[in-house]
Design an enzyme around this catalytic site. Structure first.
Site, PDB file in Angstrom:
ATOM      1  N   GLU A 225       0.840  -1.195   0.000  1.00 26.38           N
ATOM      2  CA  GLU A 225       0.000   0.000   0.000  1.00 26.38           C
ATOM      3  C   GLU A 225       0.876   1.245   0.000  1.00 26.38           C
ATOM      4  OE1 GLU A 225      -3.274   2.468   2.659  1.00 26.38           O
ATOM      5  OE2 GLU A 225      -2.855   0.371   3.143  1.00 26.38           O
ATOM      6  N   LYS A 357      -8.334 -15.483  15.717  1.00 30.44           N
ATOM      7  CA  LYS A 357      -8.496 -15.024  14.335  1.00 30.44           C
ATOM      8  C   LYS A 357      -9.939 -14.644  14.006  1.00 30.44           C
ATOM      9  CE  LYS A 357      -4.578 -17.915  13.114  1.00 30.44           C
ATOM     10  NZ  LYS A 357      -4.090 -19.115  12.452  1.00 30.44           N
ATOM     11  N   ASP A 433       1.792 -14.387  12.440  1.00 34.68           N
ATOM     12  CA  ASP A 433       0.671 -14.970  11.692  1.00 34.68           C
ATOM     13  C   ASP A 433      -0.219 -13.834  11.199  1.00 34.68           C
ATOM     14  OD1 ASP A 433      -1.590 -16.244  10.759  1.00 34.68           O
ATOM     15  OD2 ASP A 433      -1.625 -17.734  12.368  1.00 34.68           O
ATOM     16  N   HIS A 530      -2.304  10.006  -1.232  1.00 31.60           N
ATOM     17  CA  HIS A 530      -2.400   8.677  -1.827  1.00 31.60           C
ATOM     18  C   HIS A 530      -2.187   8.731  -3.334  1.00 31.60           C
ATOM     19  CE1 HIS A 530      -3.490   5.493   1.055  1.00 31.60           C
ATOM     20  NE2 HIS A 530      -3.818   6.510   1.833  1.00 31.60           N
TER      21      HIS A 530
END
Length: 550
Positions: A225, A357, A433, A530
């Protein structure tokens, strides 16, 4: 004629073909551009067909036989037939092309059969021997399971190359662009990834220095990004110029909650009372702690639903993230408890009350992993000169966006601007993770005016990190941990200090990212920044947001 490839595929060749003559079309009949030819034949067909229809209508009214034709009608019939042949050929009907346009030499491209066409395309191969070729064929026909290649060959790199070639042939798709070379496949065997065919490259940028608890850290961030690293870096600068950030570790406990079933609600309740009885905790903790020299059971809290019981075990896990460690300890305890409650049935080692998760209220309230709170006092002049906004604008935006807006959306643990952005980038760079970003990004950010200055804090109750095990032992990720000074295990006397410090760094990085993004939004700079770092600058009009510092 021979249309087989004229050279063998090389490392740089994705598709190797001969150069057969281009397919013949009806438009080749005239030496005109294709679009002019199309217009000509379309007009010819329409005009001649219309003329013939008019003439035939007149003959029917005058009782003239239709087979009696003059020269103009003959020419019109020829025009209709010729234009039909062209238009049908242009639409790709091969039999028309082959009947009307076949050359006398008999070596047309339409004579190629399917097998010859298949041989025109050769996917880049990483095979090095004829033996590998035979193994690829056995994988394709199913006689050799793909997952068994490492065990059979004893060479992880060779196994990956063979599996890669088999996948390409089965799917008919090339994996060119997915690197194979330059990776230690032995390092992931039985630990990180099964059935590898290559690896994905993610750029790593450095934000910082982040001044946290009196020490400077260069924070590695793996991301695709644009603007993320630059924005976090600006936040680090503002924090550094204001004297740095400070963090507090509130709790360190990984959790696992199995689901067990009993014949009745009464039996489930008795088991719950047994597990939560302080008199039994010492015995249960001794059994639990046998699973690892670093495992230390801290608490057991239970939830009950009918005959089903969900005991939530929380424990310290040293420098490991600890999911495997806590699962082994839970299994040991359940085996012991079954001797006291033989009618207990273990349904699953995880009953989703852990909660791993997944976003959940229990994690948000009780925490999971490391609970860290981090704060900084940003000077008013830094807010104005570095962040290009004002304290008042940031506080108002925070209330309406992070608090009110998140509440309107029914957010769970998402009372922040973009904590998950920074958490994910640091997680990937340091071998954590990535899926645990879900709960690790639980964060509530606070912006408060303190005189002319700005007090900012982030509270993160579920940062799940480790510095040993899993992806942390891979070369690239290990290097990033080393950059932060938290690589591997800490001294046994201070077991877990590296993982705890990494959690603090994650929280400090989130603090910097929140500060910078909120400032960009308040100053109306978000879209343009951006576009500068991530996209084209075309079609970007004036900001619709008011820069209240102007």
């Amino acid at each position: 004629m021979d249309i087989r490839p004229t050279k063998l595929p090389t490392q740089n060749d994705d598709v190797v073909t001969a150069s057969p003559p281009p397919p013949r079309r009806g438009s080749d009949a005239l030496p005109l551009p294709l679009y002019l030819t199309n217009i000509l034949f379309t007009f010819l067909f329409s005009a001649t067909a219309y003329f013939l229809l008019i003439r035939w209508g007149e003959k029917i009214h005058s009782a003239t036989p239709l087979h009696v034709v003059n020269l103009s009608e003959i020419l019109s019939l020829i025009g209709v037939i010729a234009s039909c042949i062209y238009l049908i050929g242009f639409l790709g009907v091969d039999f028309v092309q082959s009947v009307f346009l076949r050359s006398s030499s008999g070596d047309d491209v339409w004579d190629i059969n399917d097998d010859e066409i298949d041989r025109l395309v050769k996917i880049e191969s990483d095979l090095t021997s004829g033996e590998d070729e035979e193994i690829v064929k056995s994988v394709i026909d199913g006689t050799t399971p793909s997952y068994s290649l490492e065990t059979r060959l004893g060479d992880c790199k060779r196994a990956a190359a063979i599996r890669r070639e088999a996948v390409q042939r089965i799917t008919g798709k090339s994996l060119t662009g997915l690197p194979l070379e330059g990776f230690d496949y032995n390092s992931i065997l039985g630990q990180c990834c099964e059935m590898p065919v290559g690896y994905v490259q993610i750029p790593v940028g450095i934000a910082g220095p982040l001044l946290l608890d009196g020490r400077e850290y260069s924070v590695p961030m793996a991301t695709t990004e644009g603007c993320l690293v630059a924005s976090t870096n600006r936040g680090c600068k503002a924090i550094h110029l204001s004297g740095g950030a400070f963090s507090v570790l509130m709790k360190d406990a990984m959790s696992r909650a199995p689901v067990v079933k009993f014949p009745s609600v009464r039996r489930a309740a008795l088991a719950m009372f047994y597990l939560q009885d302080p008199a039994n905790f010492k015995r249960l903790s001794l059994i639990f702690n046998k699973s690892s020299r670093f495992a230390r059971l801290q608490s057991i809290t239970c939830s009950i639903s009918g005959r089903n019981l969900y005991p939530r075990f929380a424990c310290g896990t040293g420098d490991a993230m600890g999911m495997n460690m806590v699962s082994k300890g839970v299994q040991n305890v359940l085996e012991f408890v079954k001797t006291e409650f033989p009618d207990m049935v273990v349904i699953g080692i995880s009953g989703n009350c852990c909660s791993d998760k997944k976003a959940s209220a229990i994690n948000w309230i009780q925490g999971r992993g490391k609970h860290v709170v981090c704060e900084a006092l940003i000077k008013g002049e830094i807010v104005k000169n570095v962040l290009k906004t004002s304290v008042e604008a940031l506080v108002e935006l925070h209330v309406l966006k992070n608090l009110t807006g998140s509440a309107m959306a029914g957010s769970l643990g998402g009372f922040n601007a973009h904590a998950s952005n920074i958490v994910s980038a640091v997680f990937i760079a340091t071998g954590q993770d990535p899926a645990q970003n879900v709960e690790s990004s639980h964060c509530i950010t606070q912006f408060e005016a303190e005189g002319d200055d700005l007090h900012i804090s982030v509270s993160m109750p579920c940062i799940e990190v480790g510095t040993v095990g899993g992806g942390t032992q891979l070369a690239s990720q290990s290097a990033c941990l080393n950059l932060l000074g938290v690589k591997g295990s800490s001294d046994e006397e201070e077991a877990g200090s590296n993982a705890r410090q990494l959690a603090r760094i994650v929280a400090g990085s989130v603090l910097a990212g929140e500060l910078s993004l909120m400032s960009a939004i308040a100053a109306g700079q978000l879209v343009k920044s951006h576009m500068k770092y991530n996209r084209s600058s075309r079609d970007i009009g004036p900001s619709s947001q008011v820069n209240r510092c102007a």
